[in-house]
Scaffold this motif. Structure first.
Motif, PDB file in Angstrom:
ATOM      1  N   LYS A  40       0.840  -1.192   0.000  1.00 47.95           N
ATOM      2  CA  LYS A  40       0.000   0.000   0.000  1.00 47.95           C
ATOM      3  C   LYS A  40       0.879   1.248   0.000  1.00 47.95           C
ATOM      4  O   LYS A  40       1.909   1.292   0.675  1.00 47.95           O
ATOM      5  N   ILE A 106      -4.183   8.478  -1.939  1.00 47.68           N
ATOM      6  CA  ILE A 106      -4.090   7.028  -1.802  1.00 47.68           C
ATOM      7  C   ILE A 106      -4.588   6.398  -3.108  1.00 47.68           C
ATOM      8  O   ILE A 106      -5.749   6.597  -3.467  1.00 47.68           O
ATOM      9  N   PRO A 107      -3.758   5.678  -3.846  1.00 52.60           N
ATOM     10  CA  PRO A 107      -2.334   5.449  -3.582  1.00 52.60           C
ATOM     11  C   PRO A 107      -1.485   6.585  -4.148  1.00 52.60           C
ATOM     12  O   PRO A 107      -1.991   7.462  -4.856  1.00 52.60           O
ATOM     13  N   ILE A 202      -5.111   2.789   7.794  1.00 56.33           N
ATOM     14  CA  ILE A 202      -4.681   2.273   6.494  1.00 56.33           C
ATOM     15  C   ILE A 202      -3.783   1.054   6.650  1.00 56.33           C
ATOM     16  O   ILE A 202      -3.893   0.081   5.901  1.00 56.33           O
ATOM     17  N   THR A 203      -2.903   1.101   7.648  1.00 55.47           N
ATOM     18  CA  THR A 203      -1.820   0.117   7.721  1.00 55.47           C
ATOM     19  C   THR A 203      -2.036  -1.007   8.727  1.00 55.47           C
ATOM     20  O   THR A 203      -1.337  -2.017   8.668  1.00 55.47           O
TER      21      THR A 203
END
Length: 226
Positions: A40, A106-107, A202-203
């Motif tokens: 990502k 994003i991205p 997100i992560t």
């Protein structure tokens, strides 16, 4: 690099020469990795808008919760005690009236290897929004305080991004960008907190993913501007 005393004097003068609320900015990102093309990627720039009469209380509260004059949210989130302090800081921010603004991409484009293009676009979106009055939220911001990067070349790029907005008349001429360190202005801990909390959505898939929920109601999202 200037001494801390000189940096402090420059910041104090910037406060004296500006009016209204001040916006504090920091970022978080994950750039394209040719060795891991499926990872990502993202770039997010966060701002926290602080009224003058709230600054002293916020500085004291942040120092009390951190238990130190140094803070970096990413480092704190690596252990349980730091996670607790991070949650307490976010709750402290949520107890106030400070608006938070996020611009993100994003991205990140696979061609934007250093994420400088994403940074520029996100800053343009943030600065344009911050220097415009938002009824019920803030008066136009005249002073933007950005965590400075570690080389003159990178700091020059950020200054250029700001000056382009002035030249294009997207922000007023009296809108000033000041780059300094969290060691000089503790209020830069605030956008660091916001960026780290949103990054976790997100992560991560663990309990730290919910940190952003503490402040989500006071966050405004804006679009990057090319």
């Amino acid at each position: 690099m200037r001494s801390d005393q000189a940096k402090g004097d420059i910041l104090a003068e910037a406060y004296r020469r500006s009016r209204g609320p001040v916006a504090y900015l920091d970022e978080s990102y994950q750039v394209p990795d040719p060795n891991n093309p499926g990872a990502k990627t993202f770039y997010l720039f966060s701002a926290v808008v602080v009224e003058r009469d709230a600054m002293a209380e916020l500085r004291v509260g942040l120092r009390r919760i951190a238990g130190s004059t140094w803070w970096h949210t990413t480092a704190a989130l690596q252990h349980a005690e730091g996670q607790r302090r991070t949650r307490d800081m976010l709750s402290f921010l949520a107890d106030g009236f400070e608006a938070c603004v996020i611009a993100h991409r994003i991205p990140v484009s696979v061609h934007d290897h250093t994420a400088e293009e994403a940074r520029r676009a996100c800053y343009r979106g943030l600065a344009t929004d911050l220097t415009t009055e938002i009824p019920g939220e803030w008066a136009p911001v005249e002073l933007i305080v950005l965590e400075e990067r570690n080389t003159m070349n990178l700091r020059g790029k950020d200054k250029k991004n700001h000056n382009e907005l002035v030249a294009e008349k997207l922000i007023p001429r009296n809108a000033r960008l000041l780059q300094t360190s969290p060691g000089i202005e503790r209020l830069l801990w605030l956008p660091d907190l916001v960026s780290a909390a949103y990054r976790r959505t997100i992560t991560h898939r663990d309990h730290t993913r919910t940190l952003f929920d503490l402040i989500s109601q006071q966050v405004r999202f804006v679009q990057p501007i090319e």
